[in-house]
Write a protein that holds these residues in place. Structure first.
Motif, PDB file in Angstrom:
ATOM      1  N   ALA A  81       0.839  -1.206   0.000  1.00  0.00           N
ATOM      2  CA  ALA A  81       0.000   0.000   0.000  1.00  0.00           C
ATOM      3  C   ALA A  81       0.870   1.251   0.000  1.00  0.00           C
ATOM      4  O   ALA A  81       0.590   2.216  -0.724  1.00  0.00           O
ATOM      5  CB  ALA A  81      -0.936  -0.010   1.208  1.00  0.00           C
ATOM      6  N   THR A  84       2.170   1.753  -3.375  1.00  0.00           N
ATOM      7  CA  THR A  84       1.130   2.292  -4.257  1.00  0.00           C
ATOM      8  C   THR A  84       1.046   3.800  -4.082  1.00  0.00           C
ATOM      9  O   THR A  84       1.003   4.556  -5.068  1.00  0.00           O
ATOM     10  CB  THR A  84      -0.230   1.647  -3.935  1.00  0.00           C
ATOM     11  OG1 THR A  84      -0.072   0.224  -3.926  1.00  0.00           O
ATOM     12  CG2 THR A  84      -1.270   2.027  -4.968  1.00  0.00           C
ATOM     13  N   GLY A  85       1.046   4.246  -2.821  1.00  0.00           N
ATOM     14  CA  GLY A  85       1.002   5.681  -2.552  1.00  0.00           C
ATOM     15  C   GLY A  85       2.210   6.399  -3.122  1.00  0.00           C
ATOM     16  O   GLY A  85       2.084   7.467  -3.733  1.00  0.00           O
ATOM     17  N   ILE A  88       1.788   6.811  -6.784  1.00  0.00           N
ATOM     18  CA  ILE A  88       0.758   7.798  -7.141  1.00  0.00           C
ATOM     19  C   ILE A  88       1.299   9.210  -6.935  1.00  0.00           C
ATOM     20  O   ILE A  88       1.059  10.105  -7.756  1.00  0.00           O
ATOM     21  CB  ILE A  88      -0.530   7.545  -6.334  1.00  0.00           C
ATOM     22  CG1 ILE A  88      -1.185   6.237  -6.795  1.00  0.00           C
ATOM     23  CG2 ILE A  88      -1.519   8.683  -6.507  1.00  0.00           C
ATOM     24  CD1 ILE A  88      -2.354   5.794  -5.936  1.00  0.00           C
ATOM     25  N   VAL A  89       2.055   9.414  -5.852  1.00  0.00           N
ATOM     26  CA  VAL A  89       2.679  10.724  -5.640  1.00  0.00           C
ATOM     27  C   VAL A  89       3.628  11.041  -6.802  1.00  0.00           C
ATOM     28  O   VAL A  89       3.626  12.148  -7.344  1.00  0.00           O
ATOM     29  CB  VAL A  89       3.446  10.750  -4.295  1.00  0.00           C
ATOM     30  CG1 VAL A  89       4.300  12.006  -4.187  1.00  0.00           C
ATOM     31  CG2 VAL A  89       2.470  10.690  -3.123  1.00  0.00           C
ATOM     32  N   ASP A 291       2.798   3.259 -13.354  1.00  0.00           N
ATOM     33  CA  ASP A 291       1.900   3.416 -12.205  1.00  0.00           C
ATOM     34  C   ASP A 291       0.618   2.623 -12.428  1.00  0.00           C
ATOM     35  O   ASP A 291       0.133   1.908 -11.551  1.00  0.00           O
ATOM     36  CB  ASP A 291       1.584   4.918 -12.044  1.00  0.00           C
ATOM     37  CG  ASP A 291       0.705   5.206 -10.841  1.00  0.00           C
ATOM     38  OD1 ASP A 291       0.677   4.385  -9.904  1.00  0.00           O
ATOM     39  OD2 ASP A 291       0.042   6.261 -10.832  1.00  0.00           O
ATOM     40  N   ILE A 295      -1.155  -0.306 -10.276  1.00  0.00           N
ATOM     41  CA  ILE A 295      -2.514  -0.175  -9.743  1.00  0.00           C
ATOM     42  C   ILE A 295      -3.247  -1.513  -9.842  1.00  0.00           C
ATOM     43  O   ILE A 295      -4.056  -1.860  -8.982  1.00  0.00           O
ATOM     44  CB  ILE A 295      -3.270   0.954 -10.492  1.00  0.00           C
ATOM     45  CG1 ILE A 295      -2.799   2.315  -9.978  1.00  0.00           C
ATOM     46  CG2 ILE A 295      -4.776   0.814 -10.345  1.00  0.00           C
ATOM     47  CD1 ILE A 295      -3.374   3.493 -10.737  1.00  0.00           C
ATOM     48  N   PHE A 298      -1.075  -4.417  -7.469  1.00  0.00           N
ATOM     49  CA  PHE A 298      -1.247  -4.331  -6.026  1.00  0.00           C
ATOM     50  C   PHE A 298      -2.449  -5.156  -5.545  1.00  0.00           C
ATOM     51  O   PHE A 298      -2.285  -6.051  -4.704  1.00  0.00           O
ATOM     52  CB  PHE A 298      -1.341  -2.857  -5.597  1.00  0.00           C
ATOM     53  CG  PHE A 298      -1.683  -2.661  -4.149  1.00  0.00           C
ATOM     54  CD1 PHE A 298      -0.923  -3.266  -3.160  1.00  0.00           C
ATOM     55  CD2 PHE A 298      -2.766  -1.874  -3.780  1.00  0.00           C
ATOM     56  CE1 PHE A 298      -1.238  -3.084  -1.823  1.00  0.00           C
ATOM     57  CE2 PHE A 298      -3.092  -1.700  -2.446  1.00  0.00           C
ATOM     58  CZ  PHE A 298      -2.324  -2.306  -1.465  1.00  0.00           C
TER      59      PHE A 298
ATOM     60  N   TRP B  32      -5.037  13.218  -7.941  1.00  0.00           N
ATOM     61  CA  TRP B  32      -4.138  12.582  -6.974  1.00  0.00           C
ATOM     62  C   TRP B  32      -4.899  12.216  -5.683  1.00  0.00           C
ATOM     63  O   TRP B  32      -4.773  11.105  -5.175  1.00  0.00           O
ATOM     64  CB  TRP B  32      -2.981  13.530  -6.653  1.00  0.00           C
ATOM     65  CG  TRP B  32      -2.092  13.052  -5.563  1.00  0.00           C
ATOM     66  CD1 TRP B  32      -1.140  12.086  -5.663  1.00  0.00           C
ATOM     67  CD2 TRP B  32      -2.082  13.493  -4.207  1.00  0.00           C
ATOM     68  NE1 TRP B  32      -0.531  11.914  -4.435  1.00  0.00           N
ATOM     69  CE2 TRP B  32      -1.090  12.754  -3.529  1.00  0.00           C
ATOM     70  CE3 TRP B  32      -2.818  14.445  -3.485  1.00  0.00           C
ATOM     71  CZ2 TRP B  32      -0.812  12.942  -2.170  1.00  0.00           C
ATOM     72  CZ3 TRP B  32      -2.536  14.630  -2.144  1.00  0.00           C
ATOM     73  CH2 TRP B  32      -1.549  13.884  -1.499  1.00  0.00           C
ATOM     74  N   MET B  36      -5.472   8.460  -4.067  1.00  0.00           N
ATOM     75  CA  MET B  36      -5.013   8.064  -2.732  1.00  0.00           C
ATOM     76  C   MET B  36      -6.186   7.500  -1.918  1.00  0.00           C
ATOM     77  O   MET B  36      -6.052   6.477  -1.241  1.00  0.00           O
ATOM     78  CB  MET B  36      -4.395   9.272  -2.002  1.00  0.00           C
ATOM     79  CG  MET B  36      -3.111   9.781  -2.611  1.00  0.00           C
ATOM     80  SD  MET B  36      -1.793   8.550  -2.700  1.00  0.00           S
ATOM     81  CE  MET B  36      -0.928   8.859  -1.174  1.00  0.00           C
ATOM     82  N   THR B  39      -7.052   4.086  -3.034  1.00  0.00           N
ATOM     83  CA  THR B  39      -6.074   3.092  -2.564  1.00  0.00           C
ATOM     84  C   THR B  39      -6.437   2.609  -1.162  1.00  0.00           C
ATOM     85  O   THR B  39      -6.405   1.406  -0.880  1.00  0.00           O
ATOM     86  CB  THR B  39      -4.656   3.702  -2.563  1.00  0.00           C
ATOM     87  OG1 THR B  39      -4.357   4.138  -3.893  1.00  0.00           O
ATOM     88  CG2 THR B  39      -3.618   2.684  -2.120  1.00  0.00           C
ATOM     89  N   LYS B  66      -9.323   3.746 -10.880  1.00  0.00           N
ATOM     90  CA  LYS B  66      -8.041   4.438 -10.699  1.00  0.00           C
ATOM     91  C   LYS B  66      -7.291   4.548 -12.023  1.00  0.00           C
ATOM     92  O   LYS B  66      -6.771   5.614 -12.371  1.00  0.00           O
ATOM     93  CB  LYS B  66      -7.182   3.674  -9.674  1.00  0.00           C
ATOM     94  CG  LYS B  66      -7.684   3.794  -8.253  1.00  0.00           C
ATOM     95  CD  LYS B  66      -6.985   2.804  -7.326  1.00  0.00           C
ATOM     96  CE  LYS B  66      -5.579   3.261  -6.980  1.00  0.00           C
ATOM     97  NZ  LYS B  66      -4.922   2.274  -6.073  1.00  0.00           N
TER      98      LYS B  66
END
Lengths: 305, 123
Positions: A81, A84-85, A88-89, A291, A295, A298, B32, B36, B39, B66
């Motif tokens: 997780a 994943t974050g 995404i950032v 990414d 997604i 994960f 974004w 998040m 997720t 997503k």
């Protein structure tokens, strides 16, 4: 190319514009659009590239749901997780880098590229921790799947030594009923006799002759296996698929990191302007695809119910 | 091609200068933020027992939402040329054909390929 933009580029492009606009293009727009079509064609190819692994995953999970229901418990959902974050950032900063280049915000561009690079190494760092843990506990691909412990951390005797000891029921290897043969033989006979039947963990019942249908049903529903029990046969296949998918993805992350370092160096030289930022845009598109694949990876690998 | 004129002048309130559409800060941060949140949602959804296949469906639906957000806003597909979407979708179509045919065909294979001398497969 008779529009205003095209005309202005024709008149001024080669004199005042970016030195990176090649002369075999009509203008900056032509060069940008050509590159953009190229990167989209590449991304479509990337989907096909990964599709083989996704199909392998689907097929194997359809055949052996019990393996996935058990083996995913070896994976650390928190690590997945967080990664994943992190991705995404980095996707946000990659997209923002494109915006900065389009608006000629040079400092913002460099900052966004730097954060993207840091995130990509953060991702690889976490992946390294996960991988090294798997090497440590022996949850590797194929025949190298020789775990010392169950998903919950309880000890699991190595298979080879199992035969030497006279059937310790605590270890859960149900070879007590197998006629004298090596545990490995009983193991093989058990798994071939009835396909999905787990020959292990059935202490008390005669090994190899377990009617496995009930067990397989509960396994398929994902509730049959305690995290402390021994793994079903061929659990190594989960890790074969895991390492193939996350490995190929990880290579893509590494390549992305190298590309963004190259872009940061170029950005520091001031190469990118609103007229020429194609490489930033294309790299960002590639990064978003990386990414996007994660997604799906994960939940498919870490979030099996 | 008229397309360039369109991009130059823009319309619909989006920033349209230069070579391509520029995503607004609001769009970037909004996308974004939703990613998040989703997720976290998908991690929490795994803890709820919906039956193994339903849990998989929920996870895949969230992942697809997503992925669509990434494609539409981070990858600019919503504002980009339709042809780029077509190229990208052709890759997805290839994946679906590949996966679909393989999954349809999977009943045609021996599920267990490890040879068992005592229990040979039926001729």
């Amino acid at each position: 190319m008779s529009t205003q933009l095209a005309d202005s580029e024709d008149q001024h492009g080669h004199h005042h514009g970016s030195p990176f606009i090649q002369h075999h293009y009509d203008n900056a727009q032509h060069q940008f659009d050509s590159g953009k079509l190229g990167i989209w064609a590449f991304l479509a190819q990337e989907i096909l590239f990964f599709s083989a692994l996704f199909v392998a995953y689907m097929l194997y999970r359809a055949y052996h749901p019990e393996i996935f229901a058990y083996a995913h418990k070896y994976l650390d959902t928190t690590m997945g997780a967080i990664n994943t974050g992190v991705l995404i950032v980095s996707s946000l900063t990659a997209a923002w880098a494109v915006r900065c280049a389009q608006k000629n915000q040079q400092t913002g561009l460099k900052l966004c590229l730097l954060v993207t690079i840091l995130c990509s190494f953060g991702f690889l760092g976490i992946k390294y921790i996960e991988y090294s843990h798997k090497f440590h506990v022996g949850t590797l691909w194929g025949a190298k799947f020789q775990p010392h412990e169950a998903p919950d951390g309880s000890p699991l005797a190595p298979e080879g030594k199992e035969t030497a000891k006279p059937g310790p029921p605590a270890a859960g290897h149900g070879t007590t009923g197998a006629p004298g043969g090596a545990a490995a033989a009983a193991h093989t006979a058990g798994q071939t006799a009835s396909g999905n039947t787990p020959p292990l963990g059935t202490a008390g019942s005669p090994g190899g002759a377990v009617p496995g249908s009930d067990r397989v049903k509960t396994d398929a529903a994902g509730h049959g296996h305690a995290a402390s029990g021994p793994p079903p046969p061929n659990t190594g296949m989960f890790f074969t698929i895991y390492f193939a998918m996350t490995g190929l993805h990880g290579i893509h992350v590494l390549v992305g990191a190298i590309i963004f370092i190259w872009l940061l160096i170029r950005a520091m030289k001031g190469h990118f302007t609103p007229e020429y930022y194609g490489p930033i845009d294309y790299a960002a598109l590639y990064w978003h695809l990386v990414d996007l694949i994660w997604i799906y990876l994960f939940p498919l690998l870490y979030l099996i119910h | 091609v008229a397309h360039h004129g369109h991009e130059k002048h823009g319309h619909g309130g989006h920033e349209e200068h230069g070579l391509a559409h520029i995503a607004s800060v609001k769009t970037l941060l909004g996308t974004w933020g939703i990613l998040m949140v989703l997720t976290v949602v998908t991690v929490l959804a795994t803890k709820v027992d919906l039956g193994s296949s339903m849990n998989l469906v929920v996870a895949m639906v969230i992942a697809t939402i997503k992925a669509t957000l990434v494609a539409l806003y981070f990858m600019h597909l919503r504002y980009d040329r339709l042809f780029h979407t077509v190229v990208f979708a052709s890759g997805l179509l290839g994946l679906m054909l590949f996966a679909g045919v393989v999954m349809l065909d999977r009943g045609e294979y021996e599920p267990e390929i490890i040879w068992d001398a005592e229990n040979p497969p039926e001729p």
